[in-house]
Design a protein around this motif. Structure first.
Motif, PDB file in Angstrom:
ATOM      1  N   ALA A  42      -7.846   3.366  18.299  1.00 22.89           N
ATOM      2  CA  ALA A  42      -7.982   1.947  18.631  1.00 22.89           C
ATOM      3  C   ALA A  42      -7.566   1.118  17.422  1.00 22.89           C
ATOM      4  CB  ALA A  42      -9.435   1.635  19.006  1.00 22.89           C
ATOM      5  N   PRO A  43      -6.890   0.003  17.659  1.00 15.14           N
ATOM      6  CA  PRO A  43      -6.489  -0.840  16.524  1.00 15.14           C
ATOM      7  C   PRO A  43      -7.724  -1.392  15.807  1.00 15.14           C
ATOM      8  CG  PRO A  43      -6.059  -1.944  18.617  1.00 15.14           C
ATOM      9  CD  PRO A  43      -6.516  -0.549  18.936  1.00 15.14           C
ATOM     10  N   TYR A  44      -7.627  -1.473  14.505  1.00 16.79           N
ATOM     11  CA  TYR A  44      -8.740  -1.994  13.712  1.00 16.79           C
ATOM     12  C   TYR A  44      -8.829  -3.504  13.856  1.00 16.79           C
ATOM     13  CZ  TYR A  44      -8.557   2.533  11.333  1.00 16.79           C
ATOM     14  OH  TYR A  44      -8.560   3.857  11.033  1.00 16.79           O
ATOM     15  N   LYS A  45     -10.042  -3.989  13.994  1.00 16.80           N
ATOM     16  CA  LYS A  45     -10.268  -5.432  13.954  1.00 16.80           C
ATOM     17  C   LYS A  45     -10.209  -5.896  12.501  1.00 16.80           C
ATOM     18  CE  LYS A  45     -13.350  -9.003  15.723  1.00 16.80           C
ATOM     19  NZ  LYS A  45     -14.591  -9.269  16.451  1.00 16.80           N
ATOM     20  N   VAL A  46     -10.783  -5.071  11.622  1.00 13.41           N
ATOM     21  CA  VAL A  46     -10.728  -5.316  10.179  1.00 13.41           C
ATOM     22  C   VAL A  46     -10.346  -4.003   9.505  1.00 13.41           C
ATOM     23  CG1 VAL A  46     -12.053  -5.921   8.123  1.00 13.41           C
ATOM     24  CG2 VAL A  46     -12.466  -7.132  10.252  1.00 13.41           C
ATOM     25  N   GLN A  47      -9.329  -4.060   8.640  1.00 17.46           N
ATOM     26  CA  GLN A  47      -8.905  -2.862   7.921  1.00 17.46           C
ATOM     27  C   GLN A  47      -9.367  -2.989   6.474  1.00 17.46           C
ATOM     28  OE1 GLN A  47      -5.154  -1.532   9.112  1.00 17.46           O
ATOM     29  NE2 GLN A  47      -5.035   0.083   7.592  1.00 17.46           N
ATOM     30  N   PHE A  48     -10.211  -2.050   6.033  1.00 18.77           N
ATOM     31  CA  PHE A  48     -10.765  -2.086   4.683  1.00 18.77           C
ATOM     32  C   PHE A  48      -9.885  -1.336   3.691  1.00 18.77           C
ATOM     33  CE2 PHE A  48     -14.393  -2.361   7.609  1.00 18.77           C
ATOM     34  CZ  PHE A  48     -14.841  -3.621   7.269  1.00 18.77           C
ATOM     35  N   ILE A  49      -9.288  -0.235   4.120  1.00 20.20           N
ATOM     36  CA  ILE A  49      -8.355   0.524   3.292  1.00 20.20           C
ATOM     37  C   ILE A  49      -7.077   0.636   4.112  1.00 20.20           C
ATOM     38  CG2 ILE A  49      -7.904   2.664   2.043  1.00 20.20           C
ATOM     39  CD1 ILE A  49     -10.951   3.166   2.031  1.00 20.20           C
ATOM     40  N   ASP A  50      -5.995   0.039   3.610  1.00 23.95           N
ATOM     41  CA  ASP A  50      -4.759  -0.079   4.380  1.00 23.95           C
ATOM     42  C   ASP A  50      -3.717   0.926   3.898  1.00 23.95           C
ATOM     43  OD1 ASP A  50      -2.703  -0.925   5.995  1.00 23.95           O
ATOM     44  OD2 ASP A  50      -2.335  -2.769   4.891  1.00 23.95           O
ATOM     45  N   LEU A  51      -3.743   2.151   4.440  1.00 24.94           N
ATOM     46  CA  LEU A  51      -2.792   3.200   4.082  1.00 24.94           C
ATOM     47  C   LEU A  51      -2.591   3.281   2.574  1.00 24.94           C
ATOM     48  CD1 LEU A  51      -0.096   3.001   6.887  1.00 24.94           C
ATOM     49  CD2 LEU A  51      -1.849   4.725   6.565  1.00 24.94           C
ATOM     50  N   ASP A  52      -3.690   3.434   1.871  1.00 26.85           N
ATOM     51  CA  ASP A  52      -3.688   3.554   0.423  1.00 26.85           C
ATOM     52  C   ASP A  52      -3.072   4.896   0.039  1.00 26.85           C
ATOM     53  OD1 ASP A  52      -4.195   3.045  -2.199  1.00 26.85           O
ATOM     54  OD2 ASP A  52      -6.384   3.000  -2.028  1.00 26.85           O
ATOM     55  N   ASN A  53      -1.931   4.870  -0.658  1.00 26.18           N
ATOM     56  CA  ASN A  53      -1.304   6.102  -1.146  1.00 26.18           C
ATOM     57  C   ASN A  53      -1.897   6.423  -2.509  1.00 26.18           C
ATOM     58  OD1 ASN A  53       0.661   6.698   0.959  1.00 26.18           O
ATOM     59  ND2 ASN A  53       1.585   4.760   0.349  1.00 26.18           N
ATOM     60  N   TYR A  54      -2.359   7.646  -2.670  1.00 23.77           N
ATOM     61  CA  TYR A  54      -3.067   8.024  -3.894  1.00 23.77           C
ATOM     62  C   TYR A  54      -2.588   9.389  -4.347  1.00 23.77           C
ATOM     63  CZ  TYR A  54      -6.974   8.793  -7.076  1.00 23.77           C
ATOM     64  OH  TYR A  54      -7.751   9.023  -8.181  1.00 23.77           O
ATOM     65  N   LEU A 139      -2.543  11.816  -1.293  1.00 24.72           N
ATOM     66  CA  LEU A 139      -3.287  11.364  -0.116  1.00 24.72           C
ATOM     67  C   LEU A 139      -2.756  10.055   0.445  1.00 24.72           C
ATOM     68  CD1 LEU A 139      -6.868  11.696  -1.653  1.00 24.72           C
ATOM     69  CD2 LEU A 139      -5.661  13.411  -0.295  1.00 24.72           C
ATOM     70  N   GLN A 140      -3.040   9.868   1.708  1.00 23.79           N
ATOM     71  CA  GLN A 140      -2.876   8.576   2.349  1.00 23.79           C
ATOM     72  C   GLN A 140      -4.235   8.297   3.012  1.00 23.79           C
ATOM     73  OE1 GLN A 140      -0.004   8.003   5.642  1.00 23.79           O
ATOM     74  NE2 GLN A 140       1.191   6.987   4.048  1.00 23.79           N
ATOM     75  N   VAL A 141      -4.866   7.204   2.633  1.00 21.70           N
ATOM     76  CA  VAL A 141      -6.226   6.891   3.066  1.00 21.70           C
ATOM     77  C   VAL A 141      -6.233   5.585   3.847  1.00 21.70           C
ATOM     78  CG1 VAL A 141      -8.625   6.612   2.330  1.00 21.70           C
ATOM     79  CG2 VAL A 141      -7.069   7.999   0.955  1.00 21.70           C
ATOM     80  N   GLN A 142      -7.013   5.572   4.917  1.00 27.59           N
ATOM     81  CA  GLN A 142      -7.114   4.386   5.770  1.00 27.59           C
ATOM     82  C   GLN A 142      -8.541   4.288   6.296  1.00 27.59           C
ATOM     83  OE1 GLN A 142      -4.658   4.755   9.281  1.00 27.59           O
ATOM     84  NE2 GLN A 142      -4.310   2.570   9.371  1.00 27.59           N
ATOM     85  N   ALA A 143      -9.078   3.084   6.367  1.00 30.41           N
ATOM     86  CA  ALA A 143     -10.408   2.882   6.948  1.00 30.41           C
ATOM     87  C   ALA A 143     -10.456   1.513   7.598  1.00 30.41           C
ATOM     88  CB  ALA A 143     -11.491   2.987   5.886  1.00 30.41           C
ATOM     89  N   GLY A 144     -11.091   1.459   8.772  1.00 26.85           N
ATOM     90  CA  GLY A 144     -11.199   0.180   9.463  1.00 26.85           C
ATOM     91  C   GLY A 144     -12.303   0.180  10.493  1.00 26.85           C
ATOM     92  N   GLN A 145     -12.675  -1.018  10.866  1.00 27.28           N
ATOM     93  CA  GLN A 145     -13.724  -1.213  11.857  1.00 27.28           C
ATOM     94  C   GLN A 145     -13.079  -1.700  13.149  1.00 27.28           C
ATOM     95  OE1 GLN A 145     -16.845  -3.596  10.202  1.00 27.28           O
ATOM     96  NE2 GLN A 145     -18.136  -3.457  12.006  1.00 27.28           N
ATOM     97  N   HIS A 146     -13.550  -1.137  14.255  1.00 29.76           N
ATOM     98  CA  HIS A 146     -12.976  -1.495  15.560  1.00 29.76           C
ATOM     99  C   HIS A 146     -14.050  -1.481  16.627  1.00 29.76           C
ATOM    100  CE1 HIS A 146     -12.652   2.900  16.521  1.00 29.76           C
ATOM    101  NE2 HIS A 146     -12.547   2.959  15.218  1.00 29.76           N
TER     102      HIS A 146
END
Length: 146
Positions: A42-54, A139-146
């Protein structure tokens, strides 16, 4: 006169605490739980970590705060872009730890959380990723609320 005082105290006690003897009032506070097997896209309403490349040998750490109005679920995704080696992902809410999850090379690890009562997700969160053997992480990191 003494009995009048005792009677008044008993009256106040019954008026303020009307439950009968032996009756317990149980309040069920909402708590967070991990939703097993949820691979929500599901698409994030709010994205906290946006495809952070690490890319580093040091542990990855990122913190953010969720509020109920932004959605009923929080999803954390980690893509281990190494050719070999696994990383371990842990998610915290405040001081509550949800345990490590292994993410093997070339795979994506997904963790989704929701409130047990169906309300919106709330709290201060931390995403922590490291290795057991100290290899360089990619890594590629992503986090969001939906």
């Amino acid at each position: 006169m003494k009995w009048l005082g005792v009677s008044f105290v008993m009256f106040l006690a019954l008026a303020l605490f009307p439950q009968t003897a032996g009756e317990h009032v149980i309040l069920h506070a909402p708590y967070i739980e991990e939703v097993e097997g949820d691979t929500s896209n599901a698409p994030y309403k709010v994205q906290f970590i946006d495809l952070d490349n690490y890319q580093s040998i040091s542990a990855y750490e990122n913190t953010f705060t969720t509020v109920p109005d932004n959605g009923k679920k929080l999803t954390v995704k980690v893509l281990n872009m190494n050719n070999s080696g696994k990383v371990i992902l842990n998610v915290y809410r405040g001081t509550e730890e949800f345990g490590y999850m292994d993410v093997i090379a070339g795979r994506e690890g997904i963790r989704t959380f929701a409130m047990n009562d169906g309300s919106g997700v709330t709290g201060d969160w931390k995403v922590y990723i490291t290795t057991r053997d100290g290899h360089v992480m990619n890594l590629q990191v992503q986090a969001g609320q939906h």
